[in-house]
Scaffold this motif. Structure first.
Motif, PDB file in Angstrom:
ATOM      1  N   PHE A 105     -38.484  16.369  60.149  1.00  0.00           N
ATOM      2  CA  PHE A 105     -38.917  15.975  61.491  1.00  0.00           C
ATOM      3  C   PHE A 105     -38.581  14.500  61.758  1.00  0.00           C
ATOM      4  CE2 PHE A 105     -42.012  19.022  59.699  1.00  0.00           C
ATOM      5  CZ  PHE A 105     -41.794  20.095  60.547  1.00  0.00           C
ATOM      6  N   PRO A 106     -37.319  14.119  61.728  1.00  0.00           N
ATOM      7  CA  PRO A 106     -36.975  12.695  61.800  1.00  0.00           C
ATOM      8  C   PRO A 106     -37.361  12.006  63.101  1.00  0.00           C
ATOM      9  CG  PRO A 106     -35.003  14.053  61.945  1.00  0.00           C
ATOM     10  CD  PRO A 106     -36.144  14.965  61.621  1.00  0.00           C
ATOM     11  N   SER A 107     -37.316  12.674  64.228  1.00  0.00           N
ATOM     12  CA  SER A 107     -37.594  11.975  65.483  1.00  0.00           C
ATOM     13  C   SER A 107     -39.093  11.812  65.755  1.00  0.00           C
ATOM     14  CB  SER A 107     -36.920  12.696  66.651  1.00  0.00           C
ATOM     15  OG  SER A 107     -37.462  13.987  66.798  1.00  0.00           O
ATOM     16  N   GLU A 108     -39.927  12.640  65.136  1.00  0.00           N
ATOM     17  CA  GLU A 108     -41.370  12.556  65.343  1.00  0.00           C
ATOM     18  C   GLU A 108     -42.041  11.864  64.160  1.00  0.00           C
ATOM     19  OE1 GLU A 108     -39.937  15.767  65.215  1.00  0.00           O
ATOM     20  OE2 GLU A 108     -39.515  15.898  67.332  1.00  0.00           O
ATOM     21  N   ASN A 109     -41.322  11.039  63.487  1.00  0.00           N
ATOM     22  CA  ASN A 109     -41.692  10.501  62.191  1.00  0.00           C
ATOM     23  C   ASN A 109     -43.139  10.006  62.082  1.00  0.00           C
ATOM     24  OD1 ASN A 109     -41.447   9.707  59.570  1.00  0.00           O
ATOM     25  ND2 ASN A 109     -39.876   8.185  59.941  1.00  0.00           N
ATOM     26  N   PHE A 110     -43.593   9.136  62.972  1.00  0.00           N
ATOM     27  CA  PHE A 110     -44.897   8.501  62.793  1.00  0.00           C
ATOM     28  C   PHE A 110     -46.052   9.512  62.853  1.00  0.00           C
ATOM     29  CE2 PHE A 110     -48.705   6.372  64.391  1.00  0.00           C
ATOM     30  CZ  PHE A 110     -48.917   5.484  63.341  1.00  0.00           C
ATOM     31  N   ALA A 111     -46.090  10.329  63.889  1.00  0.00           N
ATOM     32  CA  ALA A 111     -47.196  11.278  64.038  1.00  0.00           C
ATOM     33  C   ALA A 111     -47.177  12.324  62.930  1.00  0.00           C
ATOM     34  CB  ALA A 111     -47.132  11.949  65.407  1.00  0.00           C
ATOM     35  N   ILE A 112     -46.018  12.823  62.612  1.00  0.00           N
ATOM     36  CA  ILE A 112     -45.915  13.836  61.561  1.00  0.00           C
ATOM     37  C   ILE A 112     -46.303  13.229  60.215  1.00  0.00           C
ATOM     38  CG2 ILE A 112     -44.275  15.257  60.264  1.00  0.00           C
ATOM     39  CD1 ILE A 112     -45.016  16.545  62.866  1.00  0.00           C
ATOM     40  N   ARG A 113     -45.858  12.010  59.950  1.00  0.00           N
ATOM     41  CA  ARG A 113     -46.249  11.342  58.690  1.00  0.00           C
ATOM     42  C   ARG A 113     -47.767  11.230  58.599  1.00  0.00           C
ATOM     43  NH1 ARG A 113     -43.702   6.760  55.878  1.00  0.00           N
ATOM     44  NH2 ARG A 113     -41.706   7.542  55.196  1.00  0.00           N
ATOM     45  N   ARG A 114     -48.412  10.924  59.709  1.00  0.00           N
ATOM     46  CA  ARG A 114     -49.865  10.809  59.723  1.00  0.00           C
ATOM     47  C   ARG A 114     -50.527  12.154  59.413  1.00  0.00           C
ATOM     48  NH1 ARG A 114     -54.113   8.236  58.317  1.00  0.00           N
ATOM     49  NH2 ARG A 114     -55.841   8.336  59.765  1.00  0.00           N
TER      50      ARG A 114
END
Length: 108
Positions: free
Chosen positions: A31-40
């Motif tokens: 999910f490279p483009s949604e990185n921040f939310a997905i990482r959270r």
């Protein structure tokens, strides 16, 4: 109202996320483009003692299909390229039969 939650997947992956699985590497690659939310989300799942990640490809239905129609009306060039449903489980799930019978209280 819950129609979007009941959509059967077109494909399913069951992944063990116990060490040495890297949640951040997986999120960055998948999910490279949604990185921040997905990482959270992955960080919260790990903190919640998740052991299994379920990744499902699904088709839009219900309110998600409605939202896509609305986006299309506002941005005629918009095209949804895929929809992924993810869930984290505190139990070890190794096959789809086990997933079908798993206690939903183990879903984070």
């Amino acid at each position: 109202m819950d129609k979007h939650r009941l959509v059967r997947p077109t494909s399913i992956e069951l992944l063990s996320i116990v060490s040495p699985f890297s949640c951040f590497n997986f999120a960055d690659q998948r999910f490279p483009s949604e990185n921040f939310a997905i990482r959270r989300l992955f960080s919260l799942a790990r903190a919640g003692c998740a052991l299994t990640l379920i990744v499902e490809a699904v088709k839009p239905d219900g309110i998600i299909a409605d939202e896509n129609d609305e986006i299309q009306s506002l941005y005629p060039g918009y095209e949804m390229t895929g929809l992924t449903r993810i869930s984290f489980w505190t139990s070890v799930i190794t096959n789809q039969e086990q997933l079908r019978t798993e206690d939903s209280n183990h879903c984070i």
